[in-house]
Design a protein around this motif. Structure first.
Motif, PDB file in Angstrom:
ATOM      1  N   LEU A 537       0.823  -1.202   0.000  1.00  0.00           N
ATOM      2  CA  LEU A 537       0.000   0.000   0.000  1.00  0.00           C
ATOM      3  C   LEU A 537       0.859   1.254   0.000  1.00  0.00           C
ATOM      4  CD1 LEU A 537      -2.674  -1.120   2.627  1.00  0.00           C
ATOM      5  CD2 LEU A 537      -2.955  -0.995   0.157  1.00  0.00           C
ATOM      6  N   SER A 538       2.010   1.197   0.674  1.00  0.00           N
ATOM      7  CA  SER A 538       2.934   2.326   0.697  1.00  0.00           C
ATOM      8  C   SER A 538       4.304   1.796   1.096  1.00  0.00           C
ATOM      9  CB  SER A 538       2.459   3.393   1.693  1.00  0.00           C
ATOM     10  OG  SER A 538       2.585   2.914   3.020  1.00  0.00           O
ATOM     11  N   ALA A 539       5.326   2.651   0.997  1.00  0.00           N
ATOM     12  CA  ALA A 539       6.684   2.242   1.351  1.00  0.00           C
ATOM     13  C   ALA A 539       6.803   1.935   2.831  1.00  0.00           C
ATOM     14  CB  ALA A 539       7.666   3.351   0.966  1.00  0.00           C
ATOM     15  N   ASP A 540       5.960   2.543   3.666  1.00  0.00           N
ATOM     16  CA  ASP A 540       6.002   2.288   5.105  1.00  0.00           C
ATOM     17  C   ASP A 540       5.345   0.970   5.478  1.00  0.00           C
ATOM     18  OD1 ASP A 540       7.321   4.644   5.579  1.00  0.00           O
ATOM     19  OD2 ASP A 540       5.503   5.788   5.971  1.00  0.00           O
ATOM     20  N   LEU A 541       4.701   0.311   4.506  1.00  0.00           N
ATOM     21  CA  LEU A 541       4.011  -0.960   4.768  1.00  0.00           C
ATOM     22  C   LEU A 541       4.452  -1.990   3.743  1.00  0.00           C
ATOM     23  CD1 LEU A 541       0.441   0.551   5.275  1.00  0.00           C
ATOM     24  CD2 LEU A 541       2.038  -0.084   7.071  1.00  0.00           C
ATOM     25  N   ALA A 542       5.775  -2.112   3.563  1.00  0.00           N
ATOM     26  CA  ALA A 542       6.304  -2.902   2.452  1.00  0.00           C
ATOM     27  C   ALA A 542       6.737  -4.308   2.837  1.00  0.00           C
ATOM     28  CB  ALA A 542       7.481  -2.158   1.809  1.00  0.00           C
ATOM     29  N   VAL A 543       6.832  -4.609   4.137  1.00  0.00           N
ATOM     30  CA  VAL A 543       7.364  -5.902   4.580  1.00  0.00           C
ATOM     31  C   VAL A 543       6.436  -6.498   5.635  1.00  0.00           C
ATOM     32  CG1 VAL A 543       9.392  -7.091   5.516  1.00  0.00           C
ATOM     33  CG2 VAL A 543       9.693  -4.962   4.248  1.00  0.00           C
ATOM     34  N   MET A 544       6.209  -7.817   5.541  1.00  0.00           N
ATOM     35  CA  MET A 544       5.490  -8.498   6.612  1.00  0.00           C
ATOM     36  C   MET A 544       6.378  -8.518   7.854  1.00  0.00           C
ATOM     37  SD  MET A 544       2.675  -9.296   5.115  1.00  0.00           S
ATOM     38  CE  MET A 544       1.884 -10.462   6.209  1.00  0.00           C
ATOM     39  N   ARG A 545       5.806  -8.232   9.018  1.00  0.00           N
ATOM     40  CA  ARG A 545       6.612  -8.055  10.219  1.00  0.00           C
ATOM     41  C   ARG A 545       7.303  -9.360  10.627  1.00  0.00           C
ATOM     42  NH1 ARG A 545       1.423  -7.157  14.243  1.00  0.00           N
ATOM     43  NH2 ARG A 545       0.610  -9.280  14.142  1.00  0.00           N
ATOM     44  N   PRO A 546       8.624  -9.335  10.845  1.00  0.00           N
ATOM     45  CA  PRO A 546       9.340 -10.508  11.343  1.00  0.00           C
ATOM     46  C   PRO A 546       9.322 -10.590  12.866  1.00  0.00           C
ATOM     47  CG  PRO A 546      10.907  -8.802  10.799  1.00  0.00           C
ATOM     48  CD  PRO A 546       9.549  -8.240  10.472  1.00  0.00           C
ATOM     49  N   SER A 547       8.826  -9.524  13.516  1.00  0.00           N
ATOM     50  CA  SER A 547       8.769  -9.462  14.972  1.00  0.00           C
ATOM     51  C   SER A 547       7.635  -8.524  15.356  1.00  0.00           C
ATOM     52  CB  SER A 547      10.100  -8.954  15.539  1.00  0.00           C
ATOM     53  OG  SER A 547       9.978  -8.603  16.899  1.00  0.00           O
ATOM     54  N   LEU A 548       7.027  -8.786  16.532  1.00  0.00           N
ATOM     55  CA  LEU A 548       5.982  -7.888  17.019  1.00  0.00           C
ATOM     56  C   LEU A 548       6.547  -6.634  17.662  1.00  0.00           C
ATOM     57  CD1 LEU A 548       3.574 -10.462  18.748  1.00  0.00           C
ATOM     58  CD2 LEU A 548       3.326  -9.464  16.489  1.00  0.00           C
ATOM     59  N   LEU A 549       7.802  -6.692  18.086  1.00  0.00           N
ATOM     60  CA  LEU A 549       8.352  -5.603  18.899  1.00  0.00           C
ATOM     61  C   LEU A 549       8.466  -4.261  18.177  1.00  0.00           C
ATOM     62  CD1 LEU A 549      11.047  -7.457  21.020  1.00  0.00           C
ATOM     63  CD2 LEU A 549       8.836  -6.558  21.767  1.00  0.00           C
ATOM     64  N   PRO A 550       8.944  -4.186  16.901  1.00  0.00           N
ATOM     65  CA  PRO A 550       9.044  -2.857  16.275  1.00  0.00           C
ATOM     66  C   PRO A 550       7.722  -2.098  16.269  1.00  0.00           C
ATOM     67  CG  PRO A 550      10.298  -4.459  15.016  1.00  0.00           C
ATOM     68  CD  PRO A 550       9.548  -5.230  16.040  1.00  0.00           C
ATOM     69  N   GLY A 551       6.638  -2.777  15.911  1.00  0.00           N
ATOM     70  CA  GLY A 551       5.341  -2.107  15.899  1.00  0.00           C
ATOM     71  C   GLY A 551       4.863  -1.754  17.293  1.00  0.00           C
ATOM     72  N   LEU A 552       5.131  -2.642  18.264  1.00  0.00           N
ATOM     73  CA  LEU A 552       4.681  -2.394  19.628  1.00  0.00           C
ATOM     74  C   LEU A 552       5.471  -1.247  20.268  1.00  0.00           C
ATOM     75  CD1 LEU A 552       2.460  -3.693  21.254  1.00  0.00           C
ATOM     76  CD2 LEU A 552       4.114  -5.268  22.232  1.00  0.00           C
ATOM     77  N   ILE A 553       6.754  -1.168  19.972  1.00  0.00           N
ATOM     78  CA  ILE A 553       7.572  -0.050  20.472  1.00  0.00           C
ATOM     79  C   ILE A 553       7.104   1.264  19.859  1.00  0.00           C
ATOM     80  CG2 ILE A 553       9.876   0.976  20.321  1.00  0.00           C
ATOM     81  CD1 ILE A 553       9.705  -0.974  22.571  1.00  0.00           C
ATOM     82  N   GLU A 554       6.684   1.239  18.578  1.00  0.00           N
ATOM     83  CA  GLU A 554       6.130   2.453  17.964  1.00  0.00           C
ATOM     84  C   GLU A 554       4.888   2.911  18.727  1.00  0.00           C
ATOM     85  OE1 GLU A 554       6.936   4.102  14.498  1.00  0.00           O
ATOM     86  OE2 GLU A 554       8.736   3.549  15.605  1.00  0.00           O
ATOM     87  N   ALA A 555       4.043   1.945  19.136  1.00  0.00           N
ATOM     88  CA  ALA A 555       2.856   2.296  19.916  1.00  0.00           C
ATOM     89  C   ALA A 555       3.246   2.861  21.281  1.00  0.00           C
ATOM     90  CB  ALA A 555       1.972   1.064  20.086  1.00  0.00           C
ATOM     91  N   LEU A 556       4.261   2.274  21.910  1.00  0.00           N
ATOM     92  CA  LEU A 556       4.739   2.789  23.192  1.00  0.00           C
ATOM     93  C   LEU A 556       5.259   4.218  23.042  1.00  0.00           C
ATOM     94  CD1 LEU A 556       6.722   1.047  25.949  1.00  0.00           C
ATOM     95  CD2 LEU A 556       7.776   3.026  24.864  1.00  0.00           C
ATOM     96  N   SER A 557       6.057   4.451  21.989  1.00  0.00           N
ATOM     97  CA  SER A 557       6.604   5.787  21.747  1.00  0.00           C
ATOM     98  C   SER A 557       5.490   6.796  21.498  1.00  0.00           C
ATOM     99  CB  SER A 557       7.553   5.736  20.546  1.00  0.00           C
ATOM    100  OG  SER A 557       8.071   7.006  20.252  1.00  0.00           O
ATOM    101  N   HIS A 558       4.455   6.354  20.771  1.00  0.00           N
ATOM    102  CA  HIS A 558       3.316   7.229  20.490  1.00  0.00           C
ATOM    103  C   HIS A 558       2.625   7.641  21.795  1.00  0.00           C
ATOM    104  CE1 HIS A 558       0.030   8.713  17.885  1.00  0.00           C
ATOM    105  NE2 HIS A 558      -0.772   8.280  18.840  1.00  0.00           N
ATOM    106  N   ASN A 559       2.474   6.699  22.730  1.00  0.00           N
ATOM    107  CA  ASN A 559       1.833   7.004  24.006  1.00  0.00           C
ATOM    108  C   ASN A 559       2.707   7.907  24.876  1.00  0.00           C
ATOM    109  OD1 ASN A 559      -0.841   5.353  24.740  1.00  0.00           O
ATOM    110  ND2 ASN A 559       0.376   4.181  23.266  1.00  0.00           N
ATOM    111  N   ARG A 560       4.017   7.642  24.894  1.00  0.00           N
ATOM    112  CA  ARG A 560       4.903   8.461  25.712  1.00  0.00           C
ATOM    113  C   ARG A 560       4.969   9.891  25.205  1.00  0.00           C
ATOM    114  NH1 ARG A 560      10.038   5.124  27.965  1.00  0.00           N
ATOM    115  NH2 ARG A 560      10.667   7.282  28.298  1.00  0.00           N
ATOM    116  N   ALA A 561       4.822  10.052  23.899  1.00  0.00           N
ATOM    117  CA  ALA A 561       4.834  11.399  23.332  1.00  0.00           C
ATOM    118  C   ALA A 561       3.583  12.185  23.723  1.00  0.00           C
ATOM    119  CB  ALA A 561       4.950  11.330  21.813  1.00  0.00           C
TER     120      ALA A 561
END
Length: 792
Positions: A537-561
Motif C-alpha cells: 500500500l505504501s513504502a512504510d508498509l512494504a514488509v510483513m513483520r518478522p517481529s511484534l516488537l518494532p510495531g509495539l515499540i512504535e505504539a509505546l513511543s506514540h503514548n509516551r509522546a
C-alpha cells in the motif's frame, strides 16, 4: 462498464421495461451505478439544414439563419451557436416542441427579429453534455425526418459497477448471456464470419514472453481511407458508452472492445521494421506513449516491439511513434491474450488507468482474439475499404488456460440456499450462461466457458444459481442455533487465559498492522528472512513483520509522546519469516516503561527493571504448571537487546524468545529512555500445560538436606538447578534456593548459594544413608558441571 440500453436489447430479447432491467441486473450482482435517460420527449425535433445565414442587425454574436425543415417554406431561426453556418445539418426544435429540462419552444422576437424555432446542441436535447455548439449531423441525414428516429432515440446510458471477478461482463455479448439467463430468453449474436482475404501482406510474429503472452494474432490491412467517417450508429453507441468518436480505426477498435470485451490496437504498418516481437522490457527501457508521456520501464512490463524498437506497453497503451494518423493508409491490427498477472498493476505503476488494462488485468477470454480480429476487420472494411491480409497467428497452447469441469451436488445446493431449485431450472440457468452441463447421479458436472475465470469450485456454481434464480426468491430463516462447540484440549491453555492474565497484571492489549517498513527494521538490525510485499500500500508498509516488537515499540513511543509516563502494552499476533510458503509463527510480545508500580502512597516509586518483567513471565509460565521445563540464559542475545540486562528464554532447552532492556544504542535511535523493557516469545510453547493427574497423598515422610556451594559469579541458577535435578531424578521432590552470599569468606568472582533438597520416596521411608547418598550425588554433579565447591 457503460453501454447503451438499445444496443443491449439488440443482442438479447428483454421482456421487461428499463426499471425492471436495472433492478434485475443489480439483484444478479451486476450493480447499476448510474442510469441516464437519453433523448426523452423529442417530438417536434427534426433534422434540418441551414441554407442561409446573415449577421443579426442588432447583435454581434447572433445570426439570422434560413433553415430547411422539409416542410416547404424555409424557417427563420435566430441562433447564437458559434458553429452555425450554411450547409450543415442540425437538429431543429419546431414551435410547440418541449425539450428535456422543461424548455417549451414558442415563436419569439430576439432583438427585434422573429424566430420560429430553435437550433439545438446535444445538451439541450438531453443526449450528451456537449453544449459548445450545435449538434452537427451527417451530411446524408434526411431533412425533415424526426430526430428521434434518425438517432435511435429514446435510449438510456447504463453504467454498471462490476466486481473484479466478472470481466466477462466488460463486453456487451458477455453481459447479454447473463441477461438471457435472467429473463429466460436467448442471445441474438450470430457466429462471426471470416473476413475475405484480398491482400497478401504478412509479417512475422515471435513470442518471447513465455506464459505471460501465450497468444498473439495480427493482420495487415492495406489501402483503407483514413478520411472515412465513422457511421452515425456506431458513433452514437460509442458516445452513449462514454467514448468520444475519433477516427474510423480508433472507433472500430473501441467498438469491438465494448461489444466483445477484447481490447485491440492498430499500428501504422509503414513504421514497423521486421517481425513483431512480444517480449519483456529491458530494465530502464523507455517508450513514448500515445498520450505524449515518456515512461521508464523495467523487466516486469510486457512490450510489443519490432526488431528495432518498442511499439507499445502490452495491455496498457500503444506507442506514439507507431500511432495511426490522418496520413496512415496501411495498418497492422493486433489482437492478443495476455496473462492477467502480467498486466496487473502495470498501468497503476505508470500512473494511468486505461480501458485495455482494466480488462486485461481482470482476465480476457483467451478464445476471443480471433473473433475480435475478424469483427474489427469486417467493420473497418465496410467503413474505410482496403485489402485485408491473412490472419497471422503465434501461440503457445500449453500456456493457455484450460476450462475444467466443476461438480455441483444437488444436496449441497439445497443446503446452502435453503430452497430446492428444480433440476430443469438449474440446467437452464447454466445453459443460458453459456456453460456445458452434464447430469450425474449426485447433481451436475459444469464446464464454464473460457471467459468465466471466476468458476473454480462448487461454491461458485451455487452463487450462479442463487443470483440468477433470484435472491428475493430464497426464503429467510432464523438460524437454528445448533452450534458445534469446539472443546479446547486440556493439554493446551486458551489464548484468552493469557490475555486475561496480562490484563490482570496491568497490561493493555495493542493491535498493530502486520506490515512494517524496511527503514524501521534497519534501525533494529533486522534484515534477514524477510517477506516483502509484491504490491504494498505504501513504502512504510512494504514488509510483513518478522517481529511484534518494532510495531509495539512504535505504539509505546506514540503514548509516551502524549504524556503517558507509565506504559505497559502487549500484543498477540503472527510474525512472518521467509520460506515457500512464508512461515507464520504465533507470538506474544510485551513492552513496558516507567515506574514499576502505579503511583501510590504505600510504596516508594522506583523504575521498572529486568526482574519486574521476569516476574510477569514467571506468572505466565506458572499457568502451564511446568516451570521446571523453562530456563533463562545470558547467551545468544539478539543485537537489539541490552548485553548486560537481557536473557534468552528456553523451554526444554529450545529457544522460545528473549527478555530484557532495549540496547542503549537502539533506544537512543528510537528516541526512547533507558527504562524500556521488552519480552517476545513464541506463543505455542507458552500455551502448553501439564495435565492434572490424581495420585495418593504420600504415606512416607519427606527428608530435607541443606547444602551450600560456591560457584562462579556468572553461573546461572538454571544450570545449577538442572544439574541437581538430573543427578537425583525422582527422589528430588523440590529444590529451594534460600540464600545467596558474596563477600568476606568467598573468593572474588564467586558467589555462595544455599539450597534445600526436599527428598521423598513413595514406597518407603528414606534413611539417613539414602539422604547422604543423594547429597553426595548432587555435590558431585555440581562440581563436575558447574565448577562448584562445597562449603563447610
Amino acid at each position: 462498464m457503460k453501454f447503451s440500453e438499445n444496443w443491449l436489447r439488440e443482442l438479447v430479447e428483454i421482456k421487461a421495461d428499463r426499471a425492471a432491467l436495472a433492478h434485475a441486473l443489480t439483484m444478479a450482482g451486476l450493480e447499476v451505478e448510474e442510469l441516464t435517460p437519453l433523448g426523452e420527449n423529442l417530438s417536434g425535433v427534426v433534422v434540418a439544414e441551414i441554407i442561409g445565414a446573415q449577421k443579426h442587425p442588432e447583435a454581434d454574436r447572433l445570426q439570422v439563419c434560413k433553415v430547411d425543415a422539409g416542410s416547404g417554406e424555409p424557417l427563420q431561426i435566430v441562433c447564437g451557436a458559434p458553429n452555425a453556418r450554411i450547409g450543415i445539418k442540425v437538429p431543429l426544435a419546431t414551435v410547440g416542441a418541449n425539450l428535456p429540462g422543461g424548455i417549451a419552444i414558442k415563436a419569439a422576437k430576439l432583438r427585434g427579429v422573429e424566430s420560429f424555432g430553435m437550433l439545438c446542441s446535444a445538451k439541450e436535447l438531453g443526449i450528451d453534455n456537449d453544449a459548445s455548439g450545435l449538434l452537427e449531423l451527417s451530411s446524408d441525414a434526411p431533412v425533415g425526418r424526426p430526430l428521434a428516429d434518425y438517432l435511435g432515440l429514446p435510449d438510456a446510458s447504463i453504467e454498471l459497477k462490476l466486481t473484479p471477478n466478472r470481466p466477462d461482463c466488460l463486453g456487451l455479448v458477455g453481459l447479454a448471456h447473463d441477461v438471457a439467463a435472467l429473463f429466460g430468453s436467448h442471445v441474438k449474436v450470430p457466429a462471426q464470419a471470416e473476413a475475405a482475404v484480398t491482400g497478401a501482406a504478412c509479417r512475422g510474429i515471435r513470442l518471447d514472453a513465455g506464459a505471460d503472452a501465450p497468444r498473439y494474432l495480427g493482420r495487415i490491412i492495406e489501402g483503407f481511407d483514413p478520411t472515412a467517417r465513422t457511421p452515425l450508429w456506431l458513433a452514437e453507441r460509442l458516445r452513449r458508452a462514454g467514448l468520444r468518436p475519433i477516427s474510423a480505426v480508433v472507433d472500430v477498435t473501441n467498438y469491438v472492445m465494448l461489444e466483445l470485451g477484447q481490447p485491440l490496437h492498430a499500428f501504422d504498418n509503414d513504421t514497423l521494421q521486421g517481425d513483431i516481437v512480444v517480449r519483456h522490457a529491458h530494465d530502464g527501457e523507455t517508450l513514448k506513449l500515445l498520450d505524449g508521456s515518456e515512461v521508464k520501464l523495467d523487466t516486469g512490463f510486457l512490450l510489443i516491439a519490432d526488431e528495432k524498437k518498442a511499439l507499445a506497453v502490452a495491455g496498457v497503451m500503444g506507442g506514439y511513434d507507431s500511432r495511426v494518423t490522418d496520413a496512415t493508409h496501411n495498418i497492422f491490427l493486433e489482437s492478443a491474450h495476455f496473462a492477467p498477472a502480467a498486466i496487473m498493476g502495470r498501468a497503476r505503476k505508470l500512473g494511468m488507468h486505461t480501458d485495455a488494462s482494466h480488462r486485461f488485468e481482470r482476465g480476457v477470454d483467451p478464445e476471443l482474439p480471433r473473433r475480435a480480429l475478424e469483427r474489427a476487420t469486417e467493420l473497418l472494411l465496410a467503413i474505410a475499404g482496403g485489402k485485408a491480409g491473412p490472419v497471422l497467428v503465434a501461440e503457445n497452447p500449453s500456456d493457455l488456460p484450460k476450462p475444467a469441469a466443476v461438480g455441483l451436488r444437488r444436496a449441497r445446493l439445497k443446503r446452502v440456499l435453503g430452497v430446492e431449485v428444480a433440476d430443469a431450472e438449474v440446467a437452464r440457468i447454466f445453459t443460458a450462461l453459456g456453460m456445458q452441463v452434464e447430469t450425474t447421479a449426485e447433481g451436475w458436472r459444469i464446464t464454464a466457458p473460457s471467459s468465466r475465470f471466476d468458476i473454480e469450485r462448487e461454491e461458485d456454481l451455487v452463487e450462479e444459481v442463487a443470483r440468477i434464480y433470484g435472491y428475493d426468491r430464497i426464503p429467510t430463516h432464523i438460524p437454528a442455533g445448533e452450534l458445534a462447540l469446539a472443546i479446547d484440549p486440556e493439554a493446551r491453555l486458551n489464548e484468552l487465559a493469557v490475555r486475561e492474565q496480562l490484563a490482570a497484571r496491568e497490561y493493555y492489549e495493542a493491535v498493530n498492522l502486520a506490515f512494517v517498513s524496511h527503514a524501521l527494521l534497519a534501525k533494529w538490525g533486522i534484515g534477514e528472512k524477510l517477506v516483502p510485499l509484491a504490491n504494498p500500500l505504501s513504502a512504510d508498509l512494504a514488509v510483513m513483520r518478522p517481529s511484534l516488537l518494532p510495531g509495539l515499540i512504535e505504539a509505546l513511543s506514540h503514548n509516551r509522546a502524549r504524556q503517558q509516563e507509565r506504559v505497559r502494552l502487549f500484543e498477540i499476533g503472527r510474525v512472518f519469516g521467509a520460506g515457500d510458503p512464508p512461515v507464520e509463527t504465533p507470538s506474544l510480545a510485551i513492552v513496558a516503561s516507567g515506574h514499576a508500580r502505579a503511583e501510590q502512597w504505600g510504596e516508594a516509586a522506583r523504575p521498572l527493571d529486568f526482574f519486574d518483567l521476569k516476574g510477569d513471565l514467571d506468572a505466565l509460565i506458572a499457568w502451564g504448571g511446568e516451570p521446571q521445563r523453562w530456563s533463562v540464559h545470558a547467551d545468544g542475545l539478539p543485537g537489539w537487546l541490552h548485553p548486560g540486562r537481557g536473557a534468552r528464554v528456553a523451554r526444554d532447552g529450545q529457544t522460545a524468545g528473549y527478555l530484557g532492556a532495549l540496547h542503549p544504542q537502539l533506544a537512543k535511535t528510537l528516541d526512547l529512555g533507558p527504562d524500556v523493557h521488552v519480552l517476545e516469545l513464541a506463543l505455542e510453547p507458552l500455551l502448553g500445560r501439564r495435565l492434572p493427574k490424581a495420585q495418593p497423598v504420600p504415606r512416607f515422610p519427606a527428608v530435607r538436606r541443606d547444602i551450600a556451594v560456591d560457584v562462579p559469579e556468572q553461573m546461572a541458577w538454571s544450570q545449577i538447578e538442572q544439574a541437581v535435578r538430573s543427578s537425583l531424578g525422582a527422589a528430588l521432590v523440590e529444590l529451594r534456593l534460600f540464600d545467596r552470599y558474596s563477600g568476606k569468606g568467598v573468593e572474588a568472582g564467586r558467589k555462595s548459594l544455599a539450597m534445600g533438597l526436599i527428598l521423598q520416596d513413595a514406597s518407603r521411608t528414606l534413611t539417613d544413608d539414602d539422604a547422604d547418598h543423594c547429597v553426595r550425588n548432587a555435590v558431585a554433579a555440581l562440581e563436575m558441571s558447574c565448577e562448584a565447591k562445597l562449603r563447610g
